[in-house]
Design a protein around this motif. Structure first.
Motif, PDB file in Angstrom:
ATOM      1  N   ARG A 164       1.420  -9.616   6.505  1.00 58.48           N
ATOM      2  CA  ARG A 164       1.407  -8.492   5.567  1.00 58.48           C
ATOM      3  C   ARG A 164       0.017  -8.364   4.976  1.00 58.48           C
ATOM      4  NH1 ARG A 164       4.928  -5.291   3.668  1.00 58.48           N
ATOM      5  NH2 ARG A 164       6.815  -6.174   4.551  1.00 58.48           N
ATOM      6  N   TRP A 165      -0.555  -7.168   5.055  1.00 60.65           N
ATOM      7  CA  TRP A 165      -1.914  -6.967   4.540  1.00 60.65           C
ATOM      8  C   TRP A 165      -1.940  -6.204   3.224  1.00 60.65           C
ATOM      9  CZ3 TRP A 165      -5.413  -5.632   9.403  1.00 60.65           C
ATOM     10  CH2 TRP A 165      -5.529  -6.799  10.182  1.00 60.65           C
ATOM     11  N   GLY A 166      -0.754  -5.944   2.703  1.00 60.28           N
ATOM     12  CA  GLY A 166      -0.681  -5.289   1.404  1.00 60.28           C
ATOM     13  C   GLY A 166       0.693  -5.547   0.822  1.00 60.28           C
ATOM     14  N   VAL A 190       0.390   5.680   8.992  1.00 64.15           N
ATOM     15  CA  VAL A 190      -1.070   5.587   8.893  1.00 64.15           C
ATOM     16  C   VAL A 190      -1.466   4.261   8.242  1.00 64.15           C
ATOM     17  CG1 VAL A 190      -3.158   6.762   8.120  1.00 64.15           C
ATOM     18  CG2 VAL A 190      -1.063   8.074   8.467  1.00 64.15           C
ATOM     19  N   GLY A 191      -2.409   3.551   8.869  1.00 60.84           N
ATOM     20  CA  GLY A 191      -2.844   2.260   8.328  1.00 60.84           C
ATOM     21  C   GLY A 191      -1.717   1.248   8.446  1.00 60.84           C
ATOM     22  N   CYS A 192      -1.164   1.143   9.659  1.00 64.14           N
ATOM     23  CA  CYS A 192       0.049   0.321   9.847  1.00 64.14           C
ATOM     24  C   CYS A 192      -0.247  -1.176   9.809  1.00 64.14           C
ATOM     25  CB  CYS A 192       0.719   0.672  11.174  1.00 64.14           C
ATOM     26  SG  CYS A 192      -0.360   0.372  12.593  1.00 64.14           S
ATOM     27  N   GLY A 193      -1.523  -1.562   9.975  1.00 65.76           N
ATOM     28  CA  GLY A 193      -1.850  -2.991  10.036  1.00 65.76           C
ATOM     29  C   GLY A 193      -1.103  -3.662  11.169  1.00 65.76           C
ATOM     30  N   LYS A 194      -0.503  -4.829  10.908  1.00 64.73           N
ATOM     31  CA  LYS A 194       0.232  -5.529  11.960  1.00 64.73           C
ATOM     32  C   LYS A 194       1.646  -4.974  12.136  1.00 64.73           C
ATOM     33  CE  LYS A 194      -2.230  -9.918  11.841  1.00 64.73           C
ATOM     34  NZ  LYS A 194      -2.077 -11.377  11.632  1.00 64.73           N
ATOM     35  N   VAL A 212      -0.652   4.255  13.518  1.00 60.70           N
ATOM     36  CA  VAL A 212      -2.107   4.428  13.590  1.00 60.70           C
ATOM     37  C   VAL A 212      -2.822   3.392  12.721  1.00 60.70           C
ATOM     38  CG1 VAL A 212      -4.022   6.034  13.130  1.00 60.70           C
ATOM     39  CG2 VAL A 212      -1.789   6.929  13.863  1.00 60.70           C
ATOM     40  N   ASP A 213      -3.872   2.838  13.253  1.00 64.82           N
ATOM     41  CA  ASP A 213      -4.771   1.982  12.469  1.00 64.82           C
ATOM     42  C   ASP A 213      -6.117   2.018  13.181  1.00 64.82           C
ATOM     43  OD1 ASP A 213      -3.974  -0.380  10.211  1.00 64.82           O
ATOM     44  OD2 ASP A 213      -5.940  -0.591  11.158  1.00 64.82           O
ATOM     45  N   ASN A 214      -7.196   1.640  12.473  1.00 60.88           N
ATOM     46  CA  ASN A 214      -8.482   1.591  13.171  1.00 60.88           C
ATOM     47  C   ASN A 214      -8.892   0.151  13.479  1.00 60.88           C
ATOM     48  OD1 ASN A 214      -9.301   0.690  10.694  1.00 60.88           O
ATOM     49  ND2 ASN A 214     -10.945   2.183  10.409  1.00 60.88           N
ATOM     50  N   ASP A 215      -7.954  -0.786  13.315  1.00 60.36           N
ATOM     51  CA  ASP A 215      -8.258  -2.188  13.609  1.00 60.36           C
ATOM     52  C   ASP A 215      -7.502  -2.612  14.876  1.00 60.36           C
ATOM     53  OD1 ASP A 215      -9.517  -4.716  12.610  1.00 60.36           O
ATOM     54  OD2 ASP A 215      -7.429  -5.384  12.702  1.00 60.36           O
ATOM     55  N   CYS A 239      -5.240   3.766  18.086  1.00 57.17           N
ATOM     56  CA  CYS A 239      -6.411   3.339  17.324  1.00 57.17           C
ATOM     57  C   CYS A 239      -7.202   4.590  16.954  1.00 57.17           C
ATOM     58  CB  CYS A 239      -7.271   2.384  18.149  1.00 57.17           C
ATOM     59  SG  CYS A 239      -8.566   1.636  17.148  1.00 57.17           S
ATOM     60  N   ALA A 240      -7.178   4.945  15.684  1.00 55.45           N
ATOM     61  CA  ALA A 240      -7.883   6.153  15.226  1.00 55.45           C
ATOM     62  C   ALA A 240      -8.157   6.023  13.742  1.00 55.45           C
ATOM     63  CB  ALA A 240      -7.015   7.393  15.477  1.00 55.45           C
ATOM     64  N   SER A 241      -9.038   6.892  13.265  1.00 51.92           N
ATOM     65  CA  SER A 241      -9.326   6.859  11.835  1.00 51.92           C
ATOM     66  C   SER A 241      -8.414   7.820  11.098  1.00 51.92           C
ATOM     67  CB  SER A 241     -10.773   7.246  11.553  1.00 51.92           C
ATOM     68  OG  SER A 241     -10.956   7.286  10.146  1.00 51.92           O
ATOM     69  N   MET A 242      -7.937   7.381   9.959  1.00 54.33           N
ATOM     70  CA  MET A 242      -7.066   8.238   9.138  1.00 54.33           C
ATOM     71  C   MET A 242      -7.812   9.478   8.653  1.00 54.33           C
ATOM     72  SD  MET A 242      -6.801   6.240   5.497  1.00 54.33           S
ATOM     73  CE  MET A 242      -6.303   4.643   6.090  1.00 54.33           C
ATOM     74  N   THR A 243      -9.142   9.450   8.706  1.00 58.34           N
ATOM     75  CA  THR A 243      -9.916  10.609   8.237  1.00 58.34           C
ATOM     76  C   THR A 243     -10.048  11.664   9.337  1.00 58.34           C
ATOM     77  OG1 THR A 243     -11.999   9.648   8.969  1.00 58.34           O
ATOM     78  CG2 THR A 243     -11.316   9.164   6.713  1.00 58.34           C
ATOM     79  N   ALA A 257       2.635   5.889   4.794  1.00 60.79           N
ATOM     80  CA  ALA A 257       1.369   5.174   4.555  1.00 60.79           C
ATOM     81  C   ALA A 257       1.556   4.167   3.425  1.00 60.79           C
ATOM     82  CB  ALA A 257       0.264   6.160   4.207  1.00 60.79           C
ATOM     83  N   GLU A 258       1.789   2.915   3.802  1.00 61.29           N
ATOM     84  CA  GLU A 258       1.968   1.870   2.781  1.00 61.29           C
ATOM     85  C   GLU A 258       0.624   1.193   2.516  1.00 61.29           C
ATOM     86  OE1 GLU A 258       5.272  -0.830   2.896  1.00 61.29           O
ATOM     87  OE2 GLU A 258       6.586   0.657   3.837  1.00 61.29           O
ATOM     88  N   GLY A 259       0.137   1.373   1.305  1.00 62.35           N
ATOM     89  CA  GLY A 259      -1.087   0.687   0.873  1.00 62.35           C
ATOM     90  C   GLY A 259      -2.319   1.026   1.671  1.00 62.35           C
ATOM     91  N   SER A 260      -2.393   2.220   2.247  1.00 60.56           N
ATOM     92  CA  SER A 260      -3.567   2.536   3.061  1.00 60.56           C
ATOM     93  C   SER A 260      -4.279   3.830   2.656  1.00 60.56           C
ATOM     94  CB  SER A 260      -3.170   2.633   4.539  1.00 60.56           C
ATOM     95  OG  SER A 260      -2.220   3.665   4.714  1.00 60.56           O
TER      96      SER A 260
END
Ligand SMILES: C[S@@+](CC[C@H](N)C(=O)[O-])C[C@H]1O[C@@H](n2cnc3c(N)ncnc32)[C@H](O)[C@@H]1O
Length: 391
Positions: A164-166, A190-194, A212-215, A239-243, A257-260
């Motif tokens: 968990r990253w957030g 968006v910003g799903c992390g693991k 989606v995540d950019n990592d 793999c993409a940027s949320m922007t 989007a949890e914590g991203s």
């Protein structure tokens, strides 16, 4: 005795300057019958004294007052204060240049510039050779371009073992999902992390999910989970940027989007992601918010640096309405959900401490965890379940 041009040569001033000084009665030459002026050695010495006082910041008028009568302390004190202020300003400029050349840290400068000119700051970072991903990481995580690479290496070393990253939990994800007033068909996360929330969504609804995540490493970890759970046919990673999301307008009925969202700014996220939602689609975001109306000054100062855009739930709701949504539900995550993130992180910090004793990243994360321990009721994570307005 000197003629004007000889005196000028002697003291390193121009002839016209000496004539000007003569007019101000700073020096008084003897006028000869032929109209020329001559000066004594005394005049030359007086000029040297004037040059020194002038270089010390006194005006010519003040120099004269200083030489012709008792020194006026107030004038000198005023000049001294001005000089001190100038020196302090010059020192600051020097420190910045030295820091930009890599001689010292730039953290405070990045923080202050990000507060007054966040977009210009990001543009400038890209000009320094950071791509968007690294520029955003610098803005939010390392905060110092001179230390960035080492800081990020340490940061990922700490987080790579954690799922968990957030802050969040299965229960909170399900609580928010229950507030979506229809059966989701297409979800973008968006910003799903693991992918902890991704797995919960995939198991509890039948929607197609794009995570989606950019990592890349985080997405690889999610892919493994999906394979193990036999969910690869319904969940794809991107793999993409949320922007700059690579999707058609109106592609999803839910965006999660949890914590991203904070990475690009919650307001911008609400505005820019709205077009990817279908009519009456739902956006679910969680964000760090103030829960207390009267947080302590130290706490405010800490978050002002770490997350200047931190808001209250009421303000975020107003911003969501202005961005074209109506609120369906909003709730603060539980202590257990916070601990699902903080306890494994705290444990990891303790394990790594001996080998990473001098790591700025480790110290910063530990400080942030401590701040939460000491101020549990003042801030927390808040879910917002928002429905896109039809207009
Ligand atoms: C605080 S973590 C939350 C991760 C995940 N939702 C969770 O709760 O475990 C933020 C996530 O946003 C991702 N991220 C950061 N910048 C991003 C960007 N520009 N585009 C897409 N994802 C980004 C990070 O890689 C990270 O996985």
């Amino acid at each position: 005795m000197y003629r004007t041009s000889e005196l000028a040569l002697q003291v390193g001033l121009s002839r016209s300057t000496l004539l000007y000084y003569e007019k101000l009665e700073l020096i008084q030459g003897q006028r000869l019958e032929n109209g020329y002026r001559i000066y004594s050695d005394r005049d030359a010495q007086r000029l040297r004294l004037i040059q020194q006082l002038h270089a010390g910041g006194l005006t010519l008028k003040e120099c004269k007052a200083c030489l012709d009568s008792k020194v006026e302390r107030t004038i000198l004190l005023k000049r001294l204060q001005l000089l001190d202020a100038e020196i302090a300003q010059k020192q600051k400029s020097r420190q910045l240049l030295a820091a930009l050349l890599g001689e010292s840290g730039l953290k405070e400068w990045h923080e202050s510039i990000d507060k007054i000119a966040p977009d210009a700051h990001l543009d400038w970072l890209t000009k320094q050779g950071f791509n968007e991903k690294e520029a955003l990481r610098l803005k939010w995580i390392s905060k110092d371009m001179n230390e960035h690479d080492q800081y990020m290496a340490d940061f990922f070393n700490i987080f790579k073992e954690l799922d968990r990253w957030g802050p969040g939990s299965e229960a909170e994800t399900l609580k928010a999902l229950a507030k979506v007033p229809f059966t989701p068909q297409n979800i973008m996360e968006v910003g799903c992390g693991k992918g902890l929330a991704t797995m919960v969504l995939a198991k509890h609804c039948s929607a197609m999910i794009t995570a989606v995540d950019n990592d890349e490493p985080a997405l690889a970890s999610l892919s493994e989970r999906l394979t193990t759970a036999g969910l690869t046919d319904r969940v794809t990673t991107q793999c993409a940027s949320m922007t700059d999301l690579p999707f058609e307008v109106a592609s999803f009925d839910v965006i999660w989007a949890e914590g991203s969202a904070y990475v690009m700014g919650v307001i911008k996220a609400m505005e820019q992601w709205r077009r990817f939602l279908k009519v009456n689609g739902v956006l679910v975001v969680s964000d760090l918010v103030w829960l207390s109306a009267t947080p302590g000054a130290d706490l405010q100062e800490f978050w002002q640096k770490e997350y200047p855009d931190m808001s209250t739930p009421a303000i975020r709701i107003k911003q969501a309405e202005a961005a074209g949504y109506q609120l369906l539900d909003s709730f603060t995550i539980s202590e257990a959900a916070w601990q699902a993130y903080s306890l494994p992180l705290q444990k990891r910090i303790e394990t790594l401490k001996p080998e990473m004793a001098n790591s700025a990243a480790l110290l910063d994360i530990e400080t942030e965890l401590g701040i939460y321990q000491q101020n549990r009721n003042d801030f927390g994570y808040q879910f917002f379940v928002l429905q896109k307005n039809s207009s």
